[in-house]
Design a protein around this motif. Structure first.
Motif, PDB file in Angstrom:
ATOM      1  N   ASP A  76     -54.528 -64.031 -49.199  1.00 49.02           N
ATOM      2  CA  ASP A  76     -53.646 -64.316 -50.255  1.00 49.02           C
ATOM      3  C   ASP A  76     -51.951 -64.143 -49.668  1.00 49.02           C
ATOM      4  O   ASP A  76     -51.925 -63.025 -49.169  1.00 49.02           O
ATOM      5  N   THR A  77     -51.419 -65.220 -50.007  1.00 48.58           N
ATOM      6  CA  THR A  77     -49.906 -64.925 -49.983  1.00 48.58           C
ATOM      7  C   THR A  77     -49.258 -64.352 -51.231  1.00 48.58           C
ATOM      8  O   THR A  77     -49.911 -64.419 -52.211  1.00 48.58           O
ATOM      9  N   ASP A  79     -47.041 -65.868 -52.922  1.00 42.94           N
ATOM     10  CA  ASP A  79     -46.700 -66.717 -53.694  1.00 42.94           C
ATOM     11  C   ASP A  79     -48.148 -67.012 -54.491  1.00 42.94           C
ATOM     12  O   ASP A  79     -48.210 -67.442 -55.629  1.00 42.94           O
ATOM     13  N   SER A  80     -49.049 -67.247 -53.868  1.00 42.87           N
ATOM     14  CA  SER A  80     -50.413 -67.564 -54.590  1.00 42.87           C
ATOM     15  C   SER A  80     -50.955 -66.167 -55.344  1.00 42.87           C
ATOM     16  O   SER A  80     -51.376 -66.688 -56.492  1.00 42.87           O
ATOM     17  N   ARG A  81     -50.507 -64.970 -55.256  1.00 38.80           N
ATOM     18  CA  ARG A  81     -50.664 -64.229 -56.161  1.00 38.80           C
ATOM     19  C   ARG A  81     -49.983 -64.034 -57.145  1.00 38.80           C
ATOM     20  O   ARG A  81     -50.391 -64.015 -58.373  1.00 38.80           O
ATOM     21  N   LEU A  83     -48.717 -66.973 -58.569  1.00 35.50           N
ATOM     22  CA  LEU A  83     -49.461 -68.223 -59.310  1.00 35.50           C
ATOM     23  C   LEU A  83     -50.660 -67.691 -59.969  1.00 35.50           C
ATOM     24  O   LEU A  83     -50.921 -68.111 -61.007  1.00 35.50           O
ATOM     25  N   ARG A  84     -51.558 -66.925 -59.483  1.00 35.41           N
ATOM     26  CA  ARG A  84     -52.703 -66.468 -60.275  1.00 35.41           C
ATOM     27  C   ARG A  84     -52.229 -65.611 -61.262  1.00 35.41           C
ATOM     28  O   ARG A  84     -52.931 -65.686 -62.332  1.00 35.41           O
ATOM     29  N   CYS A 108     -46.941 -75.496 -61.363  1.00 32.67           N
ATOM     30  CA  CYS A 108     -47.213 -76.306 -59.987  1.00 32.67           C
ATOM     31  C   CYS A 108     -45.823 -77.029 -59.608  1.00 32.67           C
ATOM     32  O   CYS A 108     -45.849 -77.387 -58.452  1.00 32.67           O
TER      33      CYS A 108
END
Length: 112
Positions: A76-77, A79-81, A83-84, A108
């Motif tokens: 996970d990056t 940024d993805s964390r 977003l989660r 998004c």
């Protein structure tokens, strides 16, 4: 998203009065204290950024993940964390068609 952390360069020598600017001992003291003040400033900035998911540092994201019981994957990056986390905070909100489109754009990006 990491462009929020602008940072600040601190030079304590600039705060010395003219009469002390050429004193070697004062310059040495300022050279020694400047990194400490810079670290304190950065810690304060990180603390402020951690109040907002979009700007949160690794530490701020990890703290919120722990509160929500989320275990990040190794790939996970940041940024993805983030977003989660945003998705998790919004998953229980009752949606209407009118509110869903702006929320998806916020999460998004336009057209995402």
């Amino acid at each position: 998203m990491d462009n929020f952390n602008i940072g600040r360069t601190i030079d304590l020598k600039g705060y010395l009065p003219e009469v002390l600017k050429d004193v070697r001992e004062m310059q040495a003291i300022m050279d020694t204290e400047t990194p400490e003040i810079q670290a304190i400033w950065q810690a304060c900035e990180d603390c402020m950024n951690d109040q907002f998911i979009i700007e949160a540092t690794e530490n701020g994201v990890a703290r919120r993940e722990k509160m929500l019981g989320i275990a990040p994957s190794a790939d996970d990056t940041l940024d993805s964390r983030r977003l989660r986390l945003l998705s998790r905070y919004n998953e229980n909100t009752p949606y209407t068609r009118k509110t869903l489109a702006p929320m998806l754009e916020a999460l998004c990006g336009p057209g995402g």
